[in-house]
Each structure stands twice: as C-alpha cells, then as structure tokens.
Design an enzyme around this catalytic site. Structure first.
Site, PDB file in Angstrom:
ATOM      1  CE  LYS A 193      16.543  20.164   6.510  1.00 44.50           C
ATOM      2  NZ  LYS A 193      16.099  20.014   7.885  1.00 44.50           N
TER       3      LYS A 193
ATOM      4  CB  SER B 263      20.569  18.144   4.280  1.00 46.31           C
ATOM      5  OG  SER B 263      20.730  17.347   3.131  1.00 46.31           O
TER       6      SER B 263
ATOM      7  CE1 TYR C 240      14.766  18.772   3.579  1.00 47.29           C
ATOM      8  CE2 TYR C 240      16.512  18.067   2.085  1.00 47.29           C
ATOM      9  CZ  TYR C 240      15.962  18.108   3.352  1.00 47.29           C
ATOM     10  OH  TYR C 240      16.613  17.500   4.398  1.00 47.29           O
TER      11      TYR C 240
HETATM   12  P1  NAD Z   1      11.294  12.074   9.260  1.00 46.91           P
HETATM   13  O1  NAD Z   1      10.259  12.612   8.354  1.00 46.91           O
HETATM   14  O2  NAD Z   1      11.318  10.615   9.519  1.00 46.91           O
HETATM   15  O3  NAD Z   1      11.207  12.820  10.676  1.00 46.91           O
HETATM   16  C1  NAD Z   1      10.802  14.159  10.813  1.00 46.91           C
HETATM   17  C2  NAD Z   1       9.731  14.203  11.892  1.00 46.91           C
HETATM   18  O4  NAD Z   1       9.314  15.546  12.042  1.00 46.91           O
HETATM   19  C3  NAD Z   1       8.503  13.367  11.554  1.00 46.91           C
HETATM   20  O5  NAD Z   1       8.185  12.530  12.644  1.00 46.91           O
HETATM   21  C4  NAD Z   1       7.405  14.418  11.322  1.00 46.91           C
HETATM   22  O6  NAD Z   1       6.134  13.938  11.717  1.00 46.91           O
HETATM   23  C5  NAD Z   1       7.904  15.567  12.184  1.00 46.91           C
HETATM   24  N1  NAD Z   1       7.465  16.898  11.747  1.00 46.91           N
HETATM   25  C6  NAD Z   1       7.524  17.443  10.515  1.00 46.91           C
HETATM   26  N2  NAD Z   1       7.046  18.696  10.528  1.00 46.91           N
HETATM   27  C7  NAD Z   1       6.689  18.961  11.815  1.00 46.91           C
HETATM   28  C8  NAD Z   1       6.125  20.077  12.462  1.00 46.91           C
HETATM   29  N3  NAD Z   1       5.789  21.188  11.786  1.00 46.91           N
HETATM   30  N4  NAD Z   1       5.904  20.010  13.786  1.00 46.91           N
HETATM   31  C9  NAD Z   1       6.204  18.892  14.487  1.00 46.91           C
HETATM   32  N5  NAD Z   1       6.722  17.789  13.922  1.00 46.91           N
HETATM   33  C10 NAD Z   1       6.965  17.821  12.598  1.00 46.91           C
HETATM   34  O7  NAD Z   1      12.699  12.574   8.720  1.00 46.91           O
HETATM   35  P2  NAD Z   1      14.159  12.158   9.166  1.00 46.91           P
HETATM   36  O8  NAD Z   1      14.743  11.369   8.065  1.00 46.91           O
HETATM   37  O9  NAD Z   1      14.151  11.609  10.533  1.00 46.91           O
HETATM   38  O10 NAD Z   1      14.854  13.580   9.124  1.00 46.91           O
HETATM   39  C11 NAD Z   1      14.975  14.384  10.274  1.00 46.91           C
HETATM   40  C12 NAD Z   1      15.599  15.703   9.892  1.00 46.91           C
HETATM   41  O11 NAD Z   1      16.847  15.456   9.260  1.00 46.91           O
HETATM   42  C13 NAD Z   1      14.779  16.506   8.886  1.00 46.91           C
HETATM   43  O12 NAD Z   1      14.864  17.865   9.222  1.00 46.91           O
HETATM   44  C14 NAD Z   1      15.471  16.235   7.558  1.00 46.91           C
HETATM   45  O13 NAD Z   1      15.327  17.303   6.659  1.00 46.91           O
HETATM   46  C15 NAD Z   1      16.919  16.099   7.997  1.00 46.91           C
HETATM   47  N6  NAD Z   1      17.715  15.268   7.088  1.00 46.91           N
HETATM   48  C16 NAD Z   1      17.294  14.009   6.758  1.00 46.91           C
HETATM   49  C17 NAD Z   1      18.046  13.236   5.869  1.00 46.91           C
HETATM   50  C18 NAD Z   1      17.590  11.863   5.447  1.00 46.91           C
HETATM   51  O14 NAD Z   1      18.037  11.389   4.404  1.00 46.91           O
HETATM   52  N7  NAD Z   1      16.739  11.176   6.204  1.00 46.91           N
HETATM   53  C19 NAD Z   1      19.247  13.744   5.346  1.00 46.91           C
HETATM   54  C20 NAD Z   1      19.649  15.025   5.717  1.00 46.91           C
HETATM   55  C21 NAD Z   1      18.869  15.784   6.583  1.00 46.91           C
HETATM   56  C1  WQD Z   2      21.064   7.682  -3.595  1.00 46.56           C
HETATM   57  C2  WQD Z   2      21.580   7.153  -4.906  1.00 46.56           C
HETATM   58  C3  WQD Z   2      20.273   7.842  -6.802  1.00 46.56           C
HETATM   59  C4  WQD Z   2      16.665   5.688  -5.580  1.00 46.56           C
HETATM   60  C5  WQD Z   2      18.554  12.421  -0.808  1.00 46.56           C
HETATM   61  C6  WQD Z   2      18.241  13.896  -0.730  1.00 46.56           C
HETATM   62  C7  WQD Z   2      19.200  14.580   0.206  1.00 46.56           C
HETATM   63  C8  WQD Z   2      19.228  13.878   1.570  1.00 46.56           C
HETATM   64  C9  WQD Z   2      19.445  12.404   1.448  1.00 46.56           C
HETATM   65  C10 WQD Z   2      17.716  14.976   3.065  1.00 46.56           C
HETATM   66  C11 WQD Z   2      21.558   8.175  -6.040  1.00 46.56           C
HETATM   67  C12 WQD Z   2      20.178   6.347  -6.612  1.00 46.56           C
HETATM   68  C13 WQD Z   2      17.930   6.217  -5.651  1.00 46.56           C
HETATM   69  C14 WQD Z   2      16.287   4.703  -6.529  1.00 46.56           C
HETATM   70  C15 WQD Z   2      18.476   4.840  -7.516  1.00 46.56           C
HETATM   71  N1  WQD Z   2      17.997  14.026   2.277  1.00 46.56           N
HETATM   72  N2  WQD Z   2      18.817   5.796  -6.595  1.00 46.56           N
HETATM   73  N3  WQD Z   2      17.202   4.320  -7.461  1.00 46.56           N
HETATM   74  O1  WQD Z   2      19.458  11.646  -3.710  1.00 46.56           O
HETATM   75  O2  WQD Z   2      21.673  11.158  -2.570  1.00 46.56           O
HETATM   76  O3  WQD Z   2      19.876  12.254  -1.311  1.00 46.56           O
HETATM   77  O4  WQD Z   2      18.490  11.845   0.511  1.00 46.56           O
HETATM   78  O5  WQD Z   2      18.360  15.946   3.333  1.00 46.56           O
HETATM   79  O6  WQD Z   2      18.776  15.883   0.318  1.00 46.56           O
HETATM   80  O7  WQD Z   2      18.354  14.459  -2.029  1.00 46.56           O
HETATM   81  O8  WQD Z   2      19.642   9.872  -1.874  1.00 46.56           O
HETATM   82  O9  WQD Z   2      18.778   7.609  -1.559  1.00 46.56           O
HETATM   83  O10 WQD Z   2      17.543   9.170  -3.122  1.00 46.56           O
HETATM   84  O11 WQD Z   2      19.777   8.280  -3.815  1.00 46.56           O
HETATM   85  O12 WQD Z   2      19.250   4.463  -8.372  1.00 46.56           O
HETATM   86  O13 WQD Z   2      15.148   4.205  -6.529  1.00 46.56           O
HETATM   87  O14 WQD Z   2      20.722   6.095  -5.336  1.00 46.56           O
HETATM   88  O15 WQD Z   2      20.316   8.180  -8.154  1.00 46.56           O
HETATM   89  O16 WQD Z   2      22.665   7.922  -6.840  1.00 46.56           O
HETATM   90  P1  WQD Z   2      20.199  11.271  -2.494  1.00 46.56           P
HETATM   91  P2  WQD Z   2      18.833   8.710  -2.553  1.00 46.56           P
END
Ligand code: NAD
Ligand code: WQD
Length: 335
Positions: A152, A124, A148
């Site tokens: 990572k 991330s 979190y």
């Molecule tokens: P998500 O929660 O929708 O998907 C993650 C999946 O992993 C879920 O289906 C959950 O049930 C499963 N899971 C969690 N722990 C588990 C375990 N111990 N064993 C088996 N399954 C397990 O999340 P996502 O948005 O699809 O994110 C996927 C990956 O990408 C995550 O590692 C997240 O940290 C990373 N990521 C997400 C974002 C985002 O904004 N969505 C941004 C950056 C990184």
């Molecule tokens: C986006 C923008 C908020 C909600 C997060 C995690 C990051 C990654 C992606 C996993 C910001 C604003 C948000 C709301 C708002 N996930 N906002 N009202 O914070 O950039 O990133 O998700 O790895 O680790 O921190 O994403 O969608 O929460 O916010 O004004 O109700 O929207 O302040 O500027 P963020 P977000």
C-alpha cells in the site's frame, strides 16, 4: 460519470457500487473473483434493480484494461482490487507485490494511455504502522510493518510520482481504518474465504456456531479494559466516502489528496463483544489468548480533513455495524 471499479465484487467495492448507482453513475465492475463470488453480482442486481455490468478479468491484463477503458468510455477508476491478508502477505510476499504493486502500475499505464484522469485508491491505516500519537492524522509518519502494508505504501509513493508527471491526473488516496458491517438489505456483506482473520467476521461465525469461541488477542494492553482498540467504520459510511471523494476530484486542482476514513472513535474488543450482545441479543463465548504478532494496542483516526474537505460524515454506530453484519450472516446462512 462512467466509473470502473476494479475489485468491485469484493466487500468494499460491492457496497460502493450500490452508492454510486444510487447517485446515477454508470458503473462497470472488473474483478478476477480471486476473493469474491459471482453470486454477489446477483445480489447487487436485487439491490439496484437493474443488470450489473461486469468483466471477469485481472488488473495484470493490460490489453483487457485498455479495451475496457475505451469500450465503456471510463472517466474515473476506483481501485479496490488487491490482496489484503496480512499473514498471507508475510508467507507470499511476491504474490502480494505482483498483484498489488505490479497490478496498480499496469492499471495506471492503461489510464495514462486512455487519458483517464480521475483515480481513487483503496489505501489503509496500516501504512502508519505503530502509532506515534493518537488520533492518527494524515501527516503521521508512514511506516508499514508487513508486506501487505508495504504494498500500500509503495503504491502511494508511485501515485505521488505519477501525479508529478501527469498534470491532468487527480488522485484520492483513501486510508481506511477498520471497515465492518454490511448493507442494510442484508444481501451483501463481508464473506471472507476460509477462517476469518478480522474480528467482526470471526465473531459472526462464532455467533453462528461455525466456530466454537472467539480468541481475544491480549487483555493486558495499556487500554481501559486491556483489550485492543480500533476505529471500526461502517462499510456504507466508507462507500459514501468514495462517492464524495470522486465528486471532489471533479472540482480540485490538487493532484494528490489523502484522506483518513475512520469514525475518529476507538472501541475495544470487549466493547465490540458487548455491542453484539446488546444489538443482537447473542452472547459470544471467548477465551483470552496471547497478543497477535504485529498488533498495536490502540489505533483510531483523526478524520477532520475528510469531514471538512469532502463534506463527509460517518453516521452509523458500532451497534448498527454489528446488527447489519449479523443480518447478513443470518440471511445468507454463510457456512
Ligand atoms: P476484498 O478481497 O473483499 O475485495 C477485493 C476484490 O479484488 C476481490 O473481489 C478480489 O477478487 C479482487 N481482486 C484481487 N486481485 C485482483 C486482480 N489482480 N484483478 C482483479 N480483481 C482482483 O477486499 P475488500 O475488503 O473489499 O478491500 C478492498 C480494498 O481495500 C483492498 O485493496 C484492500 O487492501 C483495501 N483495504 C481493505 C480493508 C479491510 O479491512 N477490508 C482495510 C483497508 C484497506
Ligand atoms: C481488530 C482487533 C485484534 C481477531 C486489519 C489489518 C489492516 C486493515 C484492517 C486492510 C485487534 C482483535 C481480532 C480475533 C481478536 N486491513 N482480534 N480476535 O488487525 O486492526 O486490522 O484489518 O488494510 O491492515 O491489519 O483488524 O479485525 O484483525 O483486529 O481479538 O479473532 O481485534 O487483536 O485488536 P486489524 P482485526
């Protein structure tokens, strides 16, 4: 290729599943459904028009992992499984370290034992912490500022050390920026449990009258309109980035390969609201509130490395993202 997707029923994993099947890979999903619903599997079957192979299980279960890798002759793993809510990680750090870090170590041990040498990891942009310069490239200092993000970062370090001890291992670390949007079919998309933390799913629930208004966290940042700026990337572009990364691992000799997956373009909260209005004809009621703890003003990617090395190019616009998220929301009448 036979590919295992941990967390494959989740938001990003399910979209990546579709793109891998489209490229004729054999894919098996392993998920404990802690943050996803089994109904996603039925939706995936409608999209790919064939049965979805899945295992309900946990990455902390070593013997299940070993059995799975051997039974399906897995050649590559894309590791999505993880907990991802920043606020929750502050309140439950041990659960996050156990699930994300211990879970990944367990998975790597199983890969090592089964001689599976290709691994793609969902990292991330959060590993960069507060940007020291923009756009953020892969050499930007790493300084995660919440548990979190630190899970990572720790996993990235573990992967680097692991690759030094196992010369066959080829690893891609993909640092996602702000994944948004949904599959063009409207059958799968982002469906968080409880009140959404992220901007786009929150906005969808406001548009759907499940939540009364959007809270804009701060309007006096040093940005053109005062609201926070992020790099929103369509989940299908992100999914295609995984396919490219996996194919790249087949040809590279480099053990660790780190790529930013973002569009390279930032959009403010107010621009996202306007895009929703324009793309869907729905206006979003909002109120400006104070800044959210831990938020930065601006964050967007330099994505040249992924473009050049992976031959990957994000193609969807902010409006495409919003439109697809709204289609998913309406089609599934999420409540
Ligand atoms: P998500 O929660 O929708 O998907 C993650 C999946 O992993 C879920 O289906 C959950 O049930 C499963 N899971 C969690 N722990 C588990 C375990 N111990 N064993 C088996 N399954 C397990 O999340 P996502 O948005 O699809 O994110 C996927 C990956 O990408 C995550 O590692 C997240 O940290 C990373 N990521 C997400 C974002 C985002 O904004 N969505 C941004 C950056 C990184
Ligand atoms: C986006 C923008 C908020 C909600 C997060 C995690 C990051 C990654 C992606 C996993 C910001 C604003 C948000 C709301 C708002 N996930 N906002 N009202 O914070 O950039 O990133 O998700 O790895 O680790 O921190 O994403 O969608 O929460 O916010 O004004 O109700 O929207 O302040 O500027 P963020 P977000």
């Amino acid at each position: 290729m036979n590919i295992l997707l941990t967390g494959g029923a989740g938001y990003i994993g399910s979209h990546t599943y579709c793109e891998l099947i489209d490229k004729n890979h054999n894919v098996i999903i392993l998920d404990n459904f802690s943050n996803s619903e089994k109904t996603v599997l039925k939706q995936l079957e409608l999209i790919v028009k064939k049965p979805v192979e899945y295992i309900e299980g946990d990455i902390l279960d070593f013997s299940l992992l070993k059995k799975t890798l051997s039974k399906y002759k897995v050649e590559a793993v894309i590791h999505f499984a993880g907990l991802k809510a920043v606020g929750e990680s502050v309140n439950e750090p041990l659960r996050y370290y156990e699930n994300n870090v211990a879970g990944t170590i367990n998975l790597l041990k199983a890969l090592d034992a089964a001689k599976v040498y290709k691994f793609v990891f969902s990292s991330s942009a959060t590993v960069y912490g507060t940007p020291e310069y923009l756009p953020i490239d892969e050499e930007h200092p790493l300084n995660a500022i919440n548990p979190y993000g630190r899970t990572k970062l720790q996993i990235e370090t573990i992967l680097k050390d692991f690759s030094c001890s196992n010369f066959d291992m080829k690893i891609a670390i993909l640092r996602y920026f702000n994944p948004s949007g949904a599959h063009h079919s409207g059958l799968i998309g982002e469906n968080p449990k409880g009140v959404p933390n992220n901007l786009v799913p929150y906005m969808m629930q406001v548009a759907n009258h499940q939540l009364p208004f959007l809270k804009i966290y701060g309007d006096n940042y040093q940005t053109p309109d005062g609201s926070g700026i992020r790099d929103y990337i369509h989940v299908t572009d992100l999914a295609l980035g995984h396919v490219k990364a996996l194919h790249f691992l087949n040809s590279t000799q480099t053990p660790i390969n780190i790529f930013n997956l973002g569009t390279g373009k930032g959009s403010s909260v107010l621009e996202v609201i306007q895009a929703f209005n324009k793309a869907c004809g729905v206006s979003i009621p909002f109120k400006v509130e104070g800044k959210r703890d831990g938020d930065v003003a601006v964050c967007y990617a330099k994505n040249e490395r992924a473009k050049k090395v992976l031959n990957w190019q994000p193609v969807f616009s902010l409006e495409d993202m919003i439109k697809s998220a709204w289609k998913f929301q309406q089609k599934n009448k999420i409540s």
